[in-house]
Write a protein that holds these residues in place. Structure first.
Motif, PDB file in Angstrom:
ATOM      1  N   MET A 162       0.840  -1.201   0.000  1.00 39.16           N
ATOM      2  CA  MET A 162       0.000   0.000   0.000  1.00 39.16           C
ATOM      3  C   MET A 162       0.880   1.257   0.000  1.00 39.16           C
ATOM      4  SD  MET A 162      -2.949   1.144   2.716  1.00 39.16           S
ATOM      5  CE  MET A 162      -4.009  -0.213   2.215  1.00 39.16           C
ATOM      6  N   GLU A 163       0.502   2.245  -0.770  1.00 38.85           N
ATOM      7  CA  GLU A 163       1.287   3.464  -0.867  1.00 38.85           C
ATOM      8  C   GLU A 163       1.248   4.244   0.443  1.00 38.85           C
ATOM      9  OE1 GLU A 163       1.602   7.504  -3.622  1.00 38.85           O
ATOM     10  OE2 GLU A 163       0.182   5.907  -4.137  1.00 38.85           O
ATOM     11  N   ILE A 164       2.407   4.687   0.900  1.00 39.46           N
ATOM     12  CA  ILE A 164       2.504   5.445   2.141  1.00 39.46           C
ATOM     13  C   ILE A 164       2.036   6.886   1.902  1.00 39.46           C
ATOM     14  CG2 ILE A 164       4.068   6.345   3.911  1.00 39.46           C
ATOM     15  CD1 ILE A 164       3.692   3.314   4.039  1.00 39.46           C
ATOM     16  N   HIS A 165       1.138   7.369   2.772  1.00 41.43           N
ATOM     17  CA  HIS A 165       0.694   8.760   2.681  1.00 41.43           C
ATOM     18  C   HIS A 165       0.871   9.512   3.996  1.00 41.43           C
ATOM     19  CE1 HIS A 165      -2.896   7.540   4.893  1.00 41.43           C
ATOM     20  NE2 HIS A 165      -3.148   6.631   3.969  1.00 41.43           N
ATOM     21  N   THR A 166       1.076   8.796   5.111  1.00 44.01           N
ATOM     22  CA  THR A 166       1.210   9.434   6.426  1.00 44.01           C
ATOM     23  C   THR A 166       2.414   8.847   7.155  1.00 44.01           C
ATOM     24  OG1 THR A 166      -1.179   9.798   6.597  1.00 44.01           O
ATOM     25  CG2 THR A 166       0.092   9.893   8.649  1.00 44.01           C
ATOM     26  N   ILE A 167       3.288   9.701   7.647  1.00 43.49           N
ATOM     27  CA  ILE A 167       4.482   9.261   8.362  1.00 43.49           C
ATOM     28  C   ILE A 167       4.458   9.882   9.754  1.00 43.49           C
ATOM     29  CG2 ILE A 167       7.001   9.180   8.364  1.00 43.49           C
ATOM     30  CD1 ILE A 167       6.832   9.416   5.276  1.00 43.49           C
ATOM     31  N   ILE A 168       4.549   9.018  10.772  1.00 46.80           N
ATOM     32  CA  ILE A 168       4.408   9.434  12.166  1.00 46.80           C
ATOM     33  C   ILE A 168       5.744   9.229  12.867  1.00 46.80           C
ATOM     34  CG2 ILE A 168       3.100   9.106  14.310  1.00 46.80           C
ATOM     35  CD1 ILE A 168       1.046   7.525  12.350  1.00 46.80           C
ATOM     36  N   PHE A 169       6.306  10.291  13.387  1.00 48.19           N
ATOM     37  CA  PHE A 169       7.611  10.251  14.040  1.00 48.19           C
ATOM     38  C   PHE A 169       7.482  10.305  15.556  1.00 48.19           C
ATOM     39  CE2 PHE A 169       8.875  11.727   9.882  1.00 48.19           C
ATOM     40  CZ  PHE A 169      10.219  11.399   9.728  1.00 48.19           C
ATOM     41  N   ASP A 170       8.254   9.471  16.252  1.00 48.51           N
ATOM     42  CA  ASP A 170       8.620   9.740  17.634  1.00 48.51           C
ATOM     43  C   ASP A 170       9.625  10.890  17.593  1.00 48.51           C
ATOM     44  OD1 ASP A 170       9.231   9.446  20.398  1.00 48.51           O
ATOM     45  OD2 ASP A 170      10.839   8.031  19.918  1.00 48.51           O
ATOM     46  N   LEU A 171       9.807  11.586  18.727  1.00 51.50           N
ATOM     47  CA  LEU A 171      10.762  12.694  18.755  1.00 51.50           C
ATOM     48  C   LEU A 171      12.053  12.345  19.494  1.00 51.50           C
ATOM     49  CD1 LEU A 171       8.402  15.763  19.350  1.00 51.50           C
ATOM     50  CD2 LEU A 171       9.230  14.810  17.191  1.00 51.50           C
ATOM     51  N   GLY A 172      11.935  11.908  20.754  1.00 53.21           N
ATOM     52  CA  GLY A 172      13.120  11.652  21.562  1.00 53.21           C
ATOM     53  C   GLY A 172      13.969  10.528  21.013  1.00 53.21           C
ATOM     54  N   ASN A 173      15.224  10.827  20.731  1.00 52.84           N
ATOM     55  CA  ASN A 173      16.209   9.889  20.183  1.00 52.84           C
ATOM     56  C   ASN A 173      15.862   9.401  18.778  1.00 52.84           C
ATOM     57  OD1 ASN A 173      17.930  10.147  22.371  1.00 52.84           O
ATOM     58  ND2 ASN A 173      16.882   8.536  23.517  1.00 52.84           N
TER      59      ASN A 173
ATOM     60  N   GLY B 120      -4.137   2.277   7.321  1.00 54.13           N
ATOM     61  CA  GLY B 120      -3.658   1.957   5.979  1.00 54.13           C
ATOM     62  C   GLY B 120      -2.872   3.116   5.391  1.00 54.13           C
ATOM     63  N   GLY B 121      -1.665   2.833   4.871  1.00 56.93           N
ATOM     64  CA  GLY B 121      -0.834   3.868   4.281  1.00 56.93           C
ATOM     65  C   GLY B 121      -0.040   4.681   5.277  1.00 56.93           C
TER      66      GLY B 121
ATOM     67  N   GLU C 200      -1.372  -2.838  17.139  1.00 57.81           N
ATOM     68  CA  GLU C 200      -2.565  -2.031  16.841  1.00 57.81           C
ATOM     69  C   GLU C 200      -2.808  -1.899  15.339  1.00 57.81           C
ATOM     70  OE1 GLU C 200      -4.975  -0.544  18.966  1.00 57.81           O
ATOM     71  OE2 GLU C 200      -4.018  -2.094  20.181  1.00 57.81           O
ATOM     72  N   GLY C 201      -1.894  -2.431  14.521  1.00 57.73           N
ATOM     73  CA  GLY C 201      -2.094  -2.438  13.077  1.00 57.73           C
ATOM     74  C   GLY C 201      -1.261  -1.448  12.290  1.00 57.73           C
ATOM     75  N   LEU C 202      -0.355  -0.744  12.971  1.00 55.57           N
ATOM     76  CA  LEU C 202       0.502   0.213  12.266  1.00 55.57           C
ATOM     77  C   LEU C 202       1.707  -0.483  11.638  1.00 55.57           C
ATOM     78  CD1 LEU C 202       0.574   3.226  14.735  1.00 55.57           C
ATOM     79  CD2 LEU C 202       0.226   3.445  12.274  1.00 55.57           C
ATOM     80  N   ASP C 203       2.062  -0.077  10.442  1.00 55.67           N
ATOM     81  CA  ASP C 203       3.367  -0.432   9.890  1.00 55.67           C
ATOM     82  C   ASP C 203       4.397   0.356  10.687  1.00 55.67           C
ATOM     83  OD1 ASP C 203       5.504  -1.227   8.346  1.00 55.67           O
ATOM     84  OD2 ASP C 203       5.041   0.126   6.681  1.00 55.67           O
ATOM     85  N   THR C 204       5.496  -0.284  11.057  1.00 57.15           N
ATOM     86  CA  THR C 204       6.443   0.374  11.961  1.00 57.15           C
ATOM     87  C   THR C 204       7.878   0.235  11.463  1.00 57.15           C
ATOM     88  OG1 THR C 204       6.707  -1.619  13.324  1.00 57.15           O
ATOM     89  CG2 THR C 204       4.979  -0.072  13.980  1.00 57.15           C
ATOM     90  N   ILE C 205       8.687   1.209  11.862  1.00 53.18           N
ATOM     91  CA  ILE C 205      10.135   1.153  11.677  1.00 53.18           C
ATOM     92  C   ILE C 205      10.763   1.440  13.033  1.00 53.18           C
ATOM     93  CG2 ILE C 205      12.159   2.214  10.599  1.00 53.18           C
ATOM     94  CD1 ILE C 205      10.337   3.010   8.245  1.00 53.18           C
ATOM     95  N   ARG C 206      11.600   0.516  13.506  1.00 53.44           N
ATOM     96  CA  ARG C 206      12.354   0.811  14.724  1.00 53.44           C
ATOM     97  C   ARG C 206      13.602   1.592  14.332  1.00 53.44           C
ATOM     98  NH1 ARG C 206      15.258  -2.973  19.363  1.00 53.44           N
ATOM     99  NH2 ARG C 206      15.630  -1.219  20.796  1.00 53.44           N
ATOM    100  N   PHE C 207      13.678   2.813  14.796  1.00 55.24           N
ATOM    101  CA  PHE C 207      14.779   3.698  14.416  1.00 55.24           C
ATOM    102  C   PHE C 207      16.088   3.254  15.048  1.00 55.24           C
ATOM    103  CE2 PHE C 207      17.491   7.379  15.234  1.00 55.24           C
ATOM    104  CZ  PHE C 207      17.577   7.939  13.980  1.00 55.24           C
TER     105      PHE C 207
ATOM    106  N   GLY D 279       8.878   2.706  -0.726  1.00 55.62           N
ATOM    107  CA  GLY D 279       8.438   3.535  -1.839  1.00 55.62           C
ATOM    108  C   GLY D 279       8.274   4.995  -1.499  1.00 55.62           C
ATOM    109  N   VAL D 280       8.761   5.406  -0.318  1.00 57.32           N
ATOM    110  CA  VAL D 280       8.675   6.804   0.080  1.00 57.32           C
ATOM    111  C   VAL D 280       9.697   7.615  -0.701  1.00 57.32           C
ATOM    112  CG1 VAL D 280       8.998   8.433   1.991  1.00 57.32           C
ATOM    113  CG2 VAL D 280       7.788   6.272   2.372  1.00 57.32           C
ATOM    114  N   GLY D 281       9.268   8.712  -1.285  1.00 57.36           N
ATOM    115  CA  GLY D 281      10.144   9.522  -2.116  1.00 57.36           C
ATOM    116  C   GLY D 281      11.041  10.435  -1.292  1.00 57.36           C
ATOM    117  N   LEU D 282      12.336  10.195  -1.352  1.00 58.91           N
ATOM    118  CA  LEU D 282      13.325  11.021  -0.679  1.00 58.91           C
ATOM    119  C   LEU D 282      14.387  11.440  -1.688  1.00 58.91           C
ATOM    120  CD1 LEU D 282      13.714   9.006   2.636  1.00 58.91           C
ATOM    121  CD2 LEU D 282      12.806  11.308   2.441  1.00 58.91           C
TER     122      LEU D 282
END
Length: 208
Positions: free
Chosen positions: A1-12, A162-163, A180-187, A201-204
């Motif tokens: 699924m195409e990514i449209h929303t990116i949610i960041f933690d802040l600390g570290n 989704g996304g 909870e159903g979120l796609d995740t990346i452990r930083f 597929g995120v454009g950077l």
């Protein structure tokens, strides 16, 4: 699924936070620092302030439990800005690229005291790049409580996640979000984050 929303933690993830950076200036030895942070001013204690308890109440409670460390306990918040080691520049660059692309909804979800977060807003101008920041101390919930992810979902109408992709350095927070159903990346590092976003597929501006 195409990514449209990116949610960041802040600390570290975007902002370095290391209580040790302060207490290495307070205590004479590494062993004293370790003891204080592992047995007195613990992460569990700090998290209660992140969840909405006042700094005054948290400080008073801890001094009652450890009166021999009253000076050091008071230093924890009196000199709290010394625990902030500055922006994590590689991640800030990623955030700026995402914003510049105009393709993504950018949100943040942070465990942070409601009394302290205004300082962060004033100090780090890149926080203005977010559409919105959900602060645990303001909503009186904290990661990894599933309720805060559900509140995030409801507040920002994330359509069953989704996304969306959620980025956090904490394994327990990532695991809870995933349940909870979120796609995740452990930083782990800006380079690793860039690679994982590009793989989705995120454009950077390149995969450096």
């Amino acid at each position: 699924m195409e990514i449209h929303t990116i949610i960041f933690d802040l600390g570290n993830v975007l902002i370095g936070w290391q209580p040790r950076a302060l207490f290495e200036r307070v205590f004479d030895t590494k062993e004293e620092v370790d003891h204080f942070l592992q047995n007195v001013a613990t992460l569990e204690w700090n998290e209660k302030q992140d969840a909405g308890r006042t700094i005054e109440e948290g400080t008073r409670e801890l001094i009652a439990q450890h009166p021999e460390f009253e000076r050091e306990i008071r230093i924890y918040y009196d000199r709290w800005t010394e625990t902030i080691t500055g922006p994590i520049e590689g991640t800030v660059e990623i955030l700026k690229e995402l914003k510049a692309s105009g393709k993504y909804r950018l949100l943040a979800l942070t465990n942070w005291s409601h009394e302290l977060f205004p300082w962060a807003r004033e100090t780090f101008d890149f926080l203005e790049l977010f559409e919105s920041i959900m602060v645990s101390g303001e909503v009186e919930l904290q990661k990894p409580d599933p309720a805060i992810y559900r509140l995030l979902h409801e507040t920002y109408d994330l359509k069953a996640y989704g996304g969306c992709v959620f980025i956090d350095d904490s394994l327990r927070n990532v695991e809870a979000a995933r349940k909870e159903g979120l796609d995740t990346i452990r930083f782990e590092s800006p380079k690793q984050l860039r690679e994982e976003l590009v793989a989705r597929g995120v454009g950077l501006g390149g995969s450096r």
